[in-house]
Scaffold this motif. Sequence first.
Motif, PDB file in Angstrom:
ATOM      1  N   LYS A 126       0.834  -1.197   0.000  1.00  9.78           N
ATOM      2  CA  LYS A 126       0.000   0.000   0.000  1.00  9.78           C
ATOM      3  C   LYS A 126       0.875   1.256   0.000  1.00  9.78           C
ATOM      4  O   LYS A 126       0.561   2.233  -0.688  1.00  9.78           O
ATOM      5  CB  LYS A 126      -0.926  -0.005   1.212  1.00  9.78           C
ATOM      6  N   GLU A 127       1.976   1.239   0.744  1.00  9.05           N
ATOM      7  CA  GLU A 127       2.893   2.385   0.762  1.00  9.05           C
ATOM      8  C   GLU A 127       3.539   2.585  -0.606  1.00  9.05           C
ATOM      9  O   GLU A 127       3.699   3.711  -1.065  1.00  9.05           O
ATOM     10  CB  GLU A 127       3.967   2.198   1.830  1.00  9.05           C
ATOM     11  N   LEU A 128       3.902   1.487  -1.260  1.00  2.00           N
ATOM     12  CA  LEU A 128       4.464   1.562  -2.606  1.00  2.00           C
ATOM     13  C   LEU A 128       3.457   2.218  -3.548  1.00  2.00           C
ATOM     14  O   LEU A 128       3.794   3.150  -4.284  1.00  2.00           O
ATOM     15  CB  LEU A 128       4.833   0.166  -3.117  1.00  2.00           C
ATOM     16  N   MET A 129       2.219   1.750  -3.508  1.00  2.00           N
ATOM     17  CA  MET A 129       1.195   2.275  -4.406  1.00  2.00           C
ATOM     18  C   MET A 129       0.949   3.759  -4.129  1.00  2.00           C
ATOM     19  O   MET A 129       0.856   4.561  -5.057  1.00  2.00           O
ATOM     20  CB  MET A 129      -0.096   1.466  -4.243  1.00  2.00           C
ATOM     21  N   SER A 130       0.889   4.136  -2.875  1.00  2.00           N
ATOM     22  CA  SER A 130       0.682   5.527  -2.512  1.00  2.00           C
ATOM     23  C   SER A 130       1.801   6.407  -3.061  1.00  2.00           C
ATOM     24  O   SER A 130       1.558   7.486  -3.610  1.00  2.00           O
ATOM     25  CB  SER A 130       0.607   5.647  -0.985  1.00  2.00           C
ATOM     26  N   MET A 131       3.039   5.928  -2.947  1.00  2.00           N
ATOM     27  CA  MET A 131       4.189   6.680  -3.446  1.00  2.00           C
ATOM     28  C   MET A 131       4.128   6.834  -4.967  1.00  2.00           C
ATOM     29  O   MET A 131       4.404   7.905  -5.501  1.00  2.00           O
ATOM     30  CB  MET A 131       5.488   5.991  -3.044  1.00  2.00           C
ATOM     31  N   ILE A 132       3.729   5.776  -5.665  1.00  2.00           N
ATOM     32  CA  ILE A 132       3.631   5.828  -7.129  1.00  2.00           C
ATOM     33  C   ILE A 132       2.560   6.841  -7.546  1.00  2.00           C
ATOM     34  O   ILE A 132       2.780   7.652  -8.450  1.00  2.00           O
ATOM     35  CB  ILE A 132       3.310   4.436  -7.715  1.00  2.00           C
ATOM     36  N   PHE A 133       1.423   6.803  -6.900  1.00  2.00           N
ATOM     37  CA  PHE A 133       0.366   7.774  -7.207  1.00  2.00           C
ATOM     38  C   PHE A 133       0.893   9.192  -7.026  1.00  2.00           C
ATOM     39  O   PHE A 133       0.670  10.054  -7.873  1.00  2.00           O
ATOM     40  CB  PHE A 133      -0.866   7.534  -6.323  1.00  2.00           C
ATOM     41  N   GLU A 134       1.590   9.430  -5.910  1.00  2.00           N
ATOM     42  CA  GLU A 134       2.128  10.757  -5.638  1.00  2.00           C
ATOM     43  C   GLU A 134       3.134  11.177  -6.714  1.00  2.00           C
ATOM     44  O   GLU A 134       3.095  12.301  -7.215  1.00  2.00           O
ATOM     45  CB  GLU A 134       2.803  10.773  -4.266  1.00  2.00           C
ATOM     46  N   MET A 135       4.034  10.269  -7.079  1.00  2.00           N
ATOM     47  CA  MET A 135       5.045  10.577  -8.093  1.00  2.00           C
ATOM     48  C   MET A 135       4.413  10.921  -9.441  1.00  2.00           C
ATOM     49  O   MET A 135       4.942  11.742 -10.181  1.00  2.00           O
ATOM     50  CB  MET A 135       6.013   9.410  -8.265  1.00  2.00           C
ATOM     51  N   LEU A 136       3.284  10.289  -9.754  1.00  2.00           N
ATOM     52  CA  LEU A 136       2.629  10.523 -11.039  1.00  2.00           C
ATOM     53  C   LEU A 136       1.618  11.667 -10.962  1.00  2.00           C
ATOM     54  O   LEU A 136       0.943  11.966 -11.946  1.00  2.00           O
ATOM     55  CB  LEU A 136       1.943   9.239 -11.518  1.00  2.00           C
TER      56      LEU A 136
END
Length: 127
Positions: A112-122
Amino acid sequence: MKTPQDFTVLIVDDEELLRESIIFDFKRKGFKVLSAANGTVAFEIFQTNSVDLVLSDIRMPGGDGIFLLKKIHARGGQIPVVIFMTGFSEVAPEDVTALGVRKIITKPFERKELMSMIFEMLGLPFP
């Protein structure tokens, strides 16, 4: 406003169960997903597809993450955002950063932390 459907992610990891879990997460959120078990195959995919983000392990047989990054970097032009998931590695963080890595994630990690970070980066709102 962009949505996950507007982005293609290339997931590269030799651990099949982990790779499949991450693929599942990204597809469930609506991303287009490509995948490979090593850097050599990943670079072939990268050359023939439009990729917005590469999520790669650093240590893999048959072409590691450094090999992949160097090949992407040597290709020139705009390098997609690249994120490395690292376990034990002989590579210094500043070495991979110099090759275009935006984030370094240490295994094990929370999906979930990985996904959250990816959303933020994009630039996407995290659901």
